[in-house]
Enzyme design. Sequence first.
Site, PDB file in Angstrom:
ATOM      1  N   ASP A   9       0.872  -1.161   0.000  1.00  0.00           N
ATOM      2  CA  ASP A   9       0.000   0.000   0.000  1.00  0.00           C
ATOM      3  C   ASP A   9       0.923   1.230   0.000  1.00  0.00           C
ATOM      4  OD1 ASP A   9      -2.238   1.749   0.666  1.00  0.00           O
ATOM      5  OD2 ASP A   9      -1.441   1.725   2.709  1.00  0.00           O
ATOM      6  N   ASP A  11      -0.063   5.079   0.927  1.00  0.00           N
ATOM      7  CA  ASP A  11      -0.313   6.020   2.023  1.00  0.00           C
ATOM      8  C   ASP A  11      -0.177   5.340   3.378  1.00  0.00           C
ATOM      9  OD1 ASP A  11      -1.038   8.309   0.422  1.00  0.00           O
ATOM     10  OD2 ASP A  11      -3.014   7.416   0.097  1.00  0.00           O
ATOM     11  N   SER A  93      -2.565   0.887  -4.645  1.00  0.00           N
ATOM     12  CA  SER A  93      -3.003   2.025  -3.833  1.00  0.00           C
ATOM     13  C   SER A  93      -4.328   2.555  -4.323  1.00  0.00           C
ATOM     14  CB  SER A  93      -1.946   3.134  -3.963  1.00  0.00           C
ATOM     15  OG  SER A  93      -2.429   4.354  -3.440  1.00  0.00           O
ATOM     16  N   LYS A 147      -7.718  -4.407  -3.891  1.00  0.00           N
ATOM     17  CA  LYS A 147      -6.303  -4.765  -3.755  1.00  0.00           C
ATOM     18  C   LYS A 147      -6.075  -6.256  -3.961  1.00  0.00           C
ATOM     19  CE  LYS A 147      -5.332  -0.613  -1.334  1.00  0.00           C
ATOM     20  NZ  LYS A 147      -4.208   0.074  -0.705  1.00  0.00           N
ATOM     21  N   ASP A 170      -2.035  -0.611   5.836  1.00  0.00           N
ATOM     22  CA  ASP A 170      -2.277  -0.054   7.176  1.00  0.00           C
ATOM     23  C   ASP A 170      -3.736   0.248   7.496  1.00  0.00           C
ATOM     24  OD1 ASP A 170      -2.415   2.126   5.381  1.00  0.00           O
ATOM     25  OD2 ASP A 170      -1.883   3.524   6.980  1.00  0.00           O
TER      26      ASP A 170
HETATM   27 ZN   LIG Z   1     -11.145  -6.300  -2.703  1.00  0.00          ZN
END
Ligand SMILES: [Zn+2]
Length: 215
Positions: A9, A11, A93, A147, A170
């Site tokens: 990720d 951020d 991201s 993701k 996070d």
């Molecule tokens: Zn998903």
Amino acid sequence: MMPGLAAFDMDGTLIQGRLVFALADRFGLSGRVTEIQSSGMPGHEQTKAIAALFEGLTKKDVQDAIESIPLVKNCEQAIAKLKENGCKIGIISDSYTVAAGSVADRLQLDFVAANELEIIGNKITGKVGMPLGWEQIGCFCKISVCKRYHLEKFAHKFGVPIENTLAIGDTKSDICMVQRAGVGIAFMPKDAEIAKATNKIIRDSDLLKVLEFAA
Ligand SMILES: [Zn+2]
């Protein structure tokens, strides 16, 4: 297990802040971003509403904002260690490609998935192209960049079995990839949901700790 592919990720995981907040701060839009984020709208609709706030800003405004955010401690060292072992590394991201791409260039990464801000004549139009992916695999996340879908896509592209992948994030937007990866890590968890999604949790802001799960 030394992973064949690692998905980060951006951020709060690779960088010590959030691009959308850094950008909104510069243009007095923070209140409106917070309003959208607490609206209860599905994630992908929040992404559209937030992108609309940035209409009229330039590509350079986004690049200046991303460059103002420092990398997390030992980011470069952790990436170098993974690379030494032939690991493919990338960013998945729900920020913007113009920002994630610049971080990926700086770190010389192999792949990026993020939302595409429409930019015409150097101006942000307020429209955003969202890769989604959850609608194809029935993922619960319903965010702008699923993701898990992208982790599976890049693992397939690079010929890495899913059991041999590592994913790290996070917030709750990372849960679907963290649960799917061979090794799923919550890094400095920002909400209770991501902390509950895995028993591999890093609570020091130091990315070299990732190697403890990848040795
Ligand atoms: Zn998903």
